[in-house]
Design a protein around this motif. Structure first.
Motif, PDB file in Angstrom:
ATOM      1  N   LEU A  86      -6.014 101.635  14.484  1.00  0.00           N
ATOM      2  CA  LEU A  86      -5.747 102.954  13.924  1.00  0.00           C
ATOM      3  C   LEU A  86      -6.503 104.039  14.681  1.00  0.00           C
ATOM      4  O   LEU A  86      -5.968 105.128  14.929  1.00  0.00           O
ATOM      5  N   VAL A  87      -7.739 103.744  15.032  1.00  0.00           N
ATOM      6  CA  VAL A  87      -8.539 104.718  15.784  1.00  0.00           C
ATOM      7  C   VAL A  87      -7.873 105.060  17.104  1.00  0.00           C
ATOM      8  O   VAL A  87      -7.677 106.242  17.450  1.00  0.00           O
ATOM      9  N   THR A  88      -7.516 104.042  17.860  1.00  0.00           N
ATOM     10  CA  THR A  88      -7.005 104.296  19.206  1.00  0.00           C
ATOM     11  C   THR A  88      -5.570 104.830  19.203  1.00  0.00           C
ATOM     12  O   THR A  88      -5.177 105.531  20.135  1.00  0.00           O
ATOM     13  N   LEU A  89      -4.799 104.507  18.159  1.00  0.00           N
ATOM     14  CA  LEU A  89      -3.497 105.162  18.007  1.00  0.00           C
ATOM     15  C   LEU A  89      -3.684 106.647  17.728  1.00  0.00           C
ATOM     16  O   LEU A  89      -2.977 107.497  18.276  1.00  0.00           O
ATOM     17  N   GLY A  90      -4.664 106.967  16.872  1.00  0.00           N
ATOM     18  CA  GLY A  90      -4.935 108.362  16.560  1.00  0.00           C
ATOM     19  C   GLY A  90      -5.467 109.131  17.753  1.00  0.00           C
ATOM     20  O   GLY A  90      -5.026 110.258  18.036  1.00  0.00           O
ATOM     21  N   THR A  91      -6.413 108.533  18.479  1.00  0.00           N
ATOM     22  CA  THR A  91      -6.963 109.233  19.641  1.00  0.00           C
ATOM     23  C   THR A  91      -5.967 109.297  20.789  1.00  0.00           C
ATOM     24  O   THR A  91      -6.034 110.216  21.609  1.00  0.00           O
ATOM     25  N   PHE A  92      -5.040 108.356  20.848  1.00  0.00           N
ATOM     26  CA  PHE A  92      -3.959 108.464  21.829  1.00  0.00           C
ATOM     27  C   PHE A  92      -3.209 109.784  21.631  1.00  0.00           C
ATOM     28  O   PHE A  92      -2.961 110.533  22.583  1.00  0.00           O
ATOM     29  N   GLU A  93      -2.852 110.071  20.375  1.00  0.00           N
ATOM     30  CA  GLU A  93      -2.157 111.322  20.082  1.00  0.00           C
ATOM     31  C   GLU A  93      -3.072 112.519  20.302  1.00  0.00           C
ATOM     32  O   GLU A  93      -2.641 113.565  20.804  1.00  0.00           O
ATOM     33  N   LEU A  94      -4.335 112.389  19.918  1.00  0.00           N
ATOM     34  CA  LEU A  94      -5.293 113.479  20.085  1.00  0.00           C
ATOM     35  C   LEU A  94      -5.481 113.838  21.554  1.00  0.00           C
ATOM     36  O   LEU A  94      -5.373 115.016  21.942  1.00  0.00           O
ATOM     37  N   PHE A  95      -5.785 112.835  22.381  1.00  0.00           N
ATOM     38  CA  PHE A  95      -6.022 113.096  23.802  1.00  0.00           C
ATOM     39  C   PHE A  95      -4.761 113.595  24.497  1.00  0.00           C
ATOM     40  O   PHE A  95      -4.825 114.462  25.377  1.00  0.00           O
ATOM     41  N   THR A  96      -3.611 113.021  24.113  1.00  0.00           N
ATOM     42  CA  THR A  96      -2.347 113.495  24.690  1.00  0.00           C
ATOM     43  C   THR A  96      -2.088 114.947  24.302  1.00  0.00           C
ATOM     44  O   THR A  96      -1.628 115.759  25.120  1.00  0.00           O
ATOM     45  N   GLY A  97      -2.388 115.288  23.035  1.00  0.00           N
ATOM     46  CA  GLY A  97      -2.213 116.672  22.593  1.00  0.00           C
ATOM     47  C   GLY A  97      -3.100 117.636  23.367  1.00  0.00           C
ATOM     48  O   GLY A  97      -2.655 118.727  23.765  1.00  0.00           O
ATOM     49  N   ILE A  98      -4.356 117.246  23.600  1.00  0.00           N
ATOM     50  CA  ILE A  98      -5.257 118.092  24.392  1.00  0.00           C
ATOM     51  C   ILE A  98      -4.713 118.263  25.806  1.00  0.00           C
ATOM     52  O   ILE A  98      -4.730 119.368  26.379  1.00  0.00           O
TER      53      ILE A  98
END
Length: 352
Positions: free
Chosen positions: A148-160
């Motif tokens: 869940l963490v890395t799925l969330g940060t995948f979207e976060l980093f991609t958004g940045i």
């Protein structure tokens, strides 16, 4: 050398091969698959197989996802996973591209271009380390499941990354960067050299330091590792940080190969990295797995991909289908050979 020595030599070689095969069946199966693939490649497409450019192209391509797979391997050994490696690679490469374009815009002299290229490397790796440490902190301290963490940060980093680029590729990088990172040293592409150095470093960490032994202990039993005195929080954060650094190194390679940076480059590499690690024999539940199996898995998939490229009728749109099918097949095979796995289930069904 007498006759008895000559007769004993083949028997000794066979005995060593048997002991090696029984010690690591995953590596053995991958080695057999690789040999069969190479034979099929040589027989069906001899011109492509014998072309040096084919192998140089492979050596440029697989370090991108190969470096990511090394990071995923480390996190999976401790019982976690890192699905954000592609996003980290793109974010780190975009930040490096922004810095290079600001320091060495078009028309700058070569000295400034080389300075910008030199500074891009530590910046990229530091961003990867920070992103990986953020993943590790959420997993170890906040106790959120790694997937869940890395799925969330995948979207976060991609958004940045999308915000930084407005969804467009960043091009026009200093040519000096490509001159260094897309060059060939004695005919060997620099991306392959970077990958080889990463493999050596990871091998030393896993096999020659206490860090590697602690990874397996943590993955085997987290509670037992904590009771034995291991600093599990620090170890988890450092593991994800290492994965982030390896992903950012992949970003440097992608930046050189494409001569541009974009938020959605390498979109299929997440699945490919996980497939490689599972194919290499790493237990998704943690506690076991070898670097040699993962490296063999990288080579097998690259040879298979290059082999498929020689058939014009096979579209690239089928690649995710093939990789997904192979991943499920490998998981089923691993469960079959696992004690108490699918084989016992079918035996019970047949007995009833």
């Amino acid at each position: 050398m007498n006759n008895s020595t000559i007769e004993k030599a083949p028997a000794g070689v066979i005995a060593r091969l048997r002991s090696w095969a029984s010690a690591d069946p995953h590596v053995t199966r991958l080695a057999v698959v690789l040999v069969l693939l190479l034979v099929a490649f040589a027989v069906m497409k001899p011109k492509n197989f014998g072309n040096v450019a084919t192998w140089q192209s492979m050596a440029v391509q697989f370090p991108e996802y190969g470096l990511m797979a090394l990071g995923v391997m480390l996190t999976m050994i401790i019982g976690g996973i890192d699905l954000s490696v592609v996003a980290i690679a793109n974010l780190a490469s975009i930040a490096s591209a922004v810095m290079m374009l600001s320091l060495a815009p078009k028309g700058s002299d070569a000295g400034i271009g080389y300075l910008a290229a030199f500074l891009a490397v530590p910046l990229c790796l530091v961003i990867g380390a920070i992103a990986g440490a953020f993943n590790g902190f959420l997993v170890a301290k906040i106790r959120i499941p790694a997937i869940l963490v890395t799925l969330g940060t995948f979207e976060l980093f991609t958004g940045i990354a999308i915000v930084l680029t407005a969804g467009k590729p960043l091009s026009g990088l200093p040519m000096q960067y490509s001159e260094v990172f897309a060059a060939r040293v004695a005919g060997i592409p620099v991306p392959l050299i970077i990958f080889a150095l990463a493999v050596v470093i990871v091998a030393v960490l896993m096999n020659r330091t206490a860090f590697g032994a602690k990874l397996y202990m943590l993955g085997s039993n987290e509670k037992a590792a904590a009771f034995s005195g291991l600093k599990t929080t620090s170890l988890t954060i450092r593991t994800y940080m290492t994965s982030g650094v390896l992903a950012s190194a992949a970003g440097l390679v992608m930046l050189a190969n494409y001569n541009s940076a974009k938020a959605d480059y390498g979109s299929t590499y997440t699945l490919l990295a996980v497939l490689i690690v599972v194919l290499g024999g790493v237990n998704p539940n943690g506690g076991s797995g070898k670097l040699s199996g993962v490296v063999l898995g990288i080579v097998v998939l690259q040879v298979l991909s290059s082999f498929l490229n020689t058939f014009p009728n096979i579209s690239n749109f089928y690649r995710p289908l093939i990789w997904g099918g192979v991943l499920l097949l490998v998981i089923v095979i691993n469960q079959w050979y696992k004690p108490g796995g699918l084989s016992r289930f079918f035996q019970k069904r047949s007995a009833s």
